[in-house]
Write a protein that holds these residues in place. Structure first.
Motif, PDB file in Angstrom:
ATOM      1  N   GLY A   1     -12.753  20.498 -21.617  1.00 50.55           N
ATOM      2  CA  GLY A   1     -11.459  20.306 -22.275  1.00 50.55           C
ATOM      3  C   GLY A   1     -10.283  20.735 -21.412  1.00 50.55           C
ATOM      4  N   GLN A   2     -10.445  21.844 -20.687  1.00 54.93           N
ATOM      5  CA  GLN A   2      -9.378  22.330 -19.814  1.00 54.93           C
ATOM      6  C   GLN A   2      -9.058  21.304 -18.719  1.00 54.93           C
ATOM      7  N   VAL A   3     -10.107  20.745 -18.122  1.00 54.85           N
ATOM      8  CA  VAL A   3      -9.897  19.805 -17.012  1.00 54.85           C
ATOM      9  C   VAL A   3      -9.292  18.494 -17.517  1.00 54.85           C
ATOM     10  N   VAL A   4      -9.815  17.972 -18.614  1.00 52.29           N
ATOM     11  CA  VAL A   4      -9.278  16.719 -19.152  1.00 52.29           C
ATOM     12  C   VAL A   4      -7.837  16.908 -19.621  1.00 52.29           C
ATOM     13  N   ALA A   5      -7.524  18.078 -20.194  1.00 55.88           N
ATOM     14  CA  ALA A   5      -6.142  18.360 -20.618  1.00 55.88           C
ATOM     15  C   ALA A   5      -5.200  18.347 -19.423  1.00 55.88           C
ATOM     16  N   ALA A   6      -5.675  18.823 -18.270  1.00 52.78           N
ATOM     17  CA  ALA A   6      -4.841  18.802 -17.060  1.00 52.78           C
ATOM     18  C   ALA A   6      -4.571  17.371 -16.608  1.00 52.78           C
TER      19      ALA A   6
ATOM     20  N   LEU B   1     -12.760  13.004  -7.824  1.00 48.74           N
ATOM     21  CA  LEU B   1     -13.007  14.432  -7.986  1.00 48.74           C
ATOM     22  C   LEU B   1     -14.241  14.616  -8.851  1.00 48.74           C
ATOM     23  N   ALA B   2     -15.263  15.251  -8.276  1.00 47.88           N
ATOM     24  CA  ALA B   2     -16.498  15.537  -9.003  1.00 47.88           C
ATOM     25  C   ALA B   2     -16.523  17.010  -9.380  1.00 47.88           C
ATOM     26  N   VAL B   3     -16.764  17.286 -10.644  1.00 50.69           N
ATOM     27  CA  VAL B   3     -16.787  18.657 -11.155  1.00 50.69           C
ATOM     28  C   VAL B   3     -18.154  18.901 -11.788  1.00 50.69           C
ATOM     29  N   GLY B   4     -18.913  19.817 -11.192  1.00 51.12           N
ATOM     30  CA  GLY B   4     -20.248  20.111 -11.693  1.00 51.12           C
ATOM     31  C   GLY B   4     -20.297  21.466 -12.371  1.00 51.12           C
ATOM     32  N   PHE B   5     -20.515  21.466 -13.673  1.00 54.03           N
ATOM     33  CA  PHE B   5     -20.633  22.712 -14.423  1.00 54.03           C
ATOM     34  C   PHE B   5     -22.091  23.180 -14.453  1.00 54.03           C
ATOM     35  N   TYR B   6     -22.291  24.505 -14.533  1.00 53.02           N
ATOM     36  CA  TYR B   6     -23.621  25.114 -14.451  1.00 53.02           C
ATOM     37  C   TYR B   6     -24.280  25.279 -15.812  1.00 53.02           C
ATOM     38  N   ARG B   7     -23.502  25.471 -16.815  1.00 58.45           N
ATOM     39  CA  ARG B   7     -24.050  25.653 -18.145  1.00 58.45           C
ATOM     40  C   ARG B   7     -24.279  24.280 -18.775  1.00 58.45           C
ATOM     41  N   PRO B   8     -25.303  24.195 -19.660  1.00 56.68           N
ATOM     42  CA  PRO B   8     -26.077  25.304 -20.216  1.00 56.68           C
ATOM     43  C   PRO B   8     -27.380  25.626 -19.482  1.00 56.68           C
TER      44      PRO B   8
ATOM     45  N   ALA C   1     -13.443  25.247 -13.490  1.00 55.84           N
ATOM     46  CA  ALA C   1     -12.433  24.426 -14.175  1.00 55.84           C
ATOM     47  C   ALA C   1     -11.051  24.692 -13.611  1.00 55.84           C
ATOM     48  N   ALA C   2     -10.732  25.962 -13.360  1.00 58.07           N
ATOM     49  CA  ALA C   2      -9.422  26.311 -12.808  1.00 58.07           C
ATOM     50  C   ALA C   2      -9.233  25.716 -11.413  1.00 58.07           C
ATOM     51  N   GLU C   3     -10.297  25.739 -10.604  1.00 56.87           N
ATOM     52  CA  GLU C   3     -10.219  25.163  -9.262  1.00 56.87           C
ATOM     53  C   GLU C   3     -10.077  23.646  -9.312  1.00 56.87           C
TER      54      GLU C   3
END
Length: 488
Positions: free
Chosen positions: A283-288, A205-212, A188-190
């Motif tokens: 939430g962190q990414v959308v807030a940015a 920009l594609a952001v792929g999270f690992y969880r859950p 998220a920070a990156e």
């Protein structure tokens, strides 16, 4: 792959003649997430940030993956092509083998002059073994990639697992007391750094999270929101229910025989905690995006790669084509859309995402097996007669280290069957499922190894098979014809 990469850069260099996309795109993908979210009506899961996104976009109630396994699904939705086109049925084959020139979503945007980058897992790679690597990535898709790696990779010796030494393909979980950042937090920070660097756009920009995805690892504070005594176990028909095809339960894993109800509750607690942790990163990414003044310039799409069982039908993970394994969350938020905040009840597919993003951003529609969902974004209740298809293989390799599967073996198997030799040398057959707004119809091995019809409007737990009910013969015939036209 080098020649493909060169071709991709040549494509970007030729974009001066193409009109730029109308919007930026932030494409967020979660791993192994079903619809256990607040905005989809789950009574326990806390997902405030995804819920907020749903309130500012169109939430698709009946969205489906095309194959309930990471690599086939991701190859499919990132190109807009069905598994029958990509020829990807397990976690080892790259879609470029069958489709060397197909345009991926990021390439469609690069062609129009957008900067295309990914953070984390978009195409397939094994979790957790390949975290920090590019795995089975597609180099021509990206101008920049970031492979985050966090504290969750350091604690594998502490993870509870049903299969000692394994964490990704089996049930495994860990309540992490450390405050060191985990992989998704770093991702998220990156992603935020890239948003800041490319805020002048246009970008995809594609952001792929690992969880859950298992192992379900999350910081301890996320477990606190799910007291064990409040966790509710799945109800309804379980494994090997009378009259159901054996193939429908073939994704069951023998190690799950050791589960007890207290263990089941621990696993659910960890899955839910991991979901809420992932939700925080969304939430962190959308807030940015909002902080940078990009909200009215950026389409945001959120979905998972496939569903997940969590105990229903006695199953716990994926690779089935019951509803919970095939169904995914899908939210699309387009700036200025008067229907943001509404839900759409029509059946849609993940292969539709490629054409939809191109359409709403004013780009030429790509060659794909999907269709644009813009008519449903414009009117979520619009007439819609397109069903959703999901398929899987039985008797073929599935895992990350499995050898590539040659689909020609399916034809060998069919010929052997025709000569009375059982399933033939291939030993593999398809399960094909079609979902309309009311029904799900599934055939295993073209019906030779069973078929089912469920009225999900009145039987959401898929407990009563109607396929042999004379009153539903016409429905079976219609849905059988739909499957007959599916590219396998």
């Amino acid at each position: 792959m080098k020649s493909l990469l060169a071709a991709s850069f040549a494509l970007v260099a030729a974009t001066a003649l193409a009109a730029p996309p109308k919007f930026n795109v932030l494409h967020i993908v979660s791993d192994d997430l079903n619809t256990s979210l607040g905005c989809y009506g789950h009574a326990q899961v806390k997902s405030p940030h995804i819920d907020k996104l749903a309130a500012t976009g169109v939430r698709f109630e009946k969205a489906y993956c095309q194959y309930p396994l990471c690599n086939p699904s991701r190859a499919s939705f990132m190109t807009g092509m069905r598994p029958g086109s990509t020829k990807v049925y397990e976690n080892s084959t790259h879609f470029r083998k069958a489709l060397p020139d197909v345009l991926s979503i990021p390439q469609t945007f690069s062609k129009a002059g957008a900067f295309a980058a990914r953070v984390g897992k978009l195409y397939h790679y094994g979790v957790p073994t390949q975290i920090g690597t590019s795995g089975l990535d597609d180099e021509p898709s990206w101008q920049q990639v970031v492979n985050p790696i966090g504290h969750d990779k350091k604690v594998e010796d502490q993870i509870h697992t049903l299969t000692p030494g394994q964490f990704g393909g089996t049930l495994s979980w860990f309540n992490d007391p450390s405050e060191e950042p985990q992989t998704d937090a770093i991702g998220a920070a990156e992603a935020i750094k890239l948003l800041e660097a490319k805020k002048d756009g246009p970008f995809y920009l594609a952001v792929g999270f690992y969880r859950p995805h298992t192992p379900y690892v999350a910081p301890a504070k996320y477990f606190e929101g799910y007291p064990i005594d409040k966790i509710q176990l799945a109800t309804g028909p379980m494994k090997d229910a009378p009259g159901m095809p054996t193939a429908a339960y073939a994704s069951y894993k023998k190690e799950q025989d050791q589960l007890t109800d207290p263990m089941r509750k621990e696993i659910l607690q960890a899955y839910f905690a991991s979901t809420t942790f992932m939700d925080d990163q969304v939430g962190q990414v959308v807030a940015a995006v909002e902080r940078l003044g990009l909200r009215e310039k950026t389409v945001i799409v959120f979905h998972s790669d496939h569903g997940y069982h969590l105990g229903d039908h006695g199953l716990w993970q994926k690779q089935s084509i019951w509803e919970n394994s095939a169904r995914v969350p899908l939210i699309i938020s387009v700036p200025g859309n008067a229907n943001n905040g509404k839900s759409c009840p029509r059946p849609v597919e993940l292969i539709d995402v490629h054409a939809t993003l191109a359409d709403v951003c004013g780009l030429p529609l790509p060659q794909s097996d999907g269709v644009s969902l813009k008519p449903l974004l414009d009117n979520p209740q619009a007439a819609w007669d397109k069903p959703a298809f999901t398929q899987t293989l039985r008797g073929a390799p599935q895992g990350t280290t499995a050898p590539s599967f040659d689909p020609k073996n399916l034809e060998k198997g069919k010929k052997a069957q025709g000569k009375g030799k059982g399933k033939g040398k291939a030993g593999a057959f398809f399960g094909l499922s079609v979902r309309t707004e009311q029904f799900r119809y599934t055939e295993w091995d073209e019906g030779r190894q069973g078929a089912t019809l469920f009225d999900l409007q009145n039987d959401p737990q898929e407990s009563k098979d109607l396929s042999k009910d004379p009153a539903h013969a016409e429905t079976v015939a219609k849905m059988k014809a739909m499957l007959a036209g599916l590219k396998k």
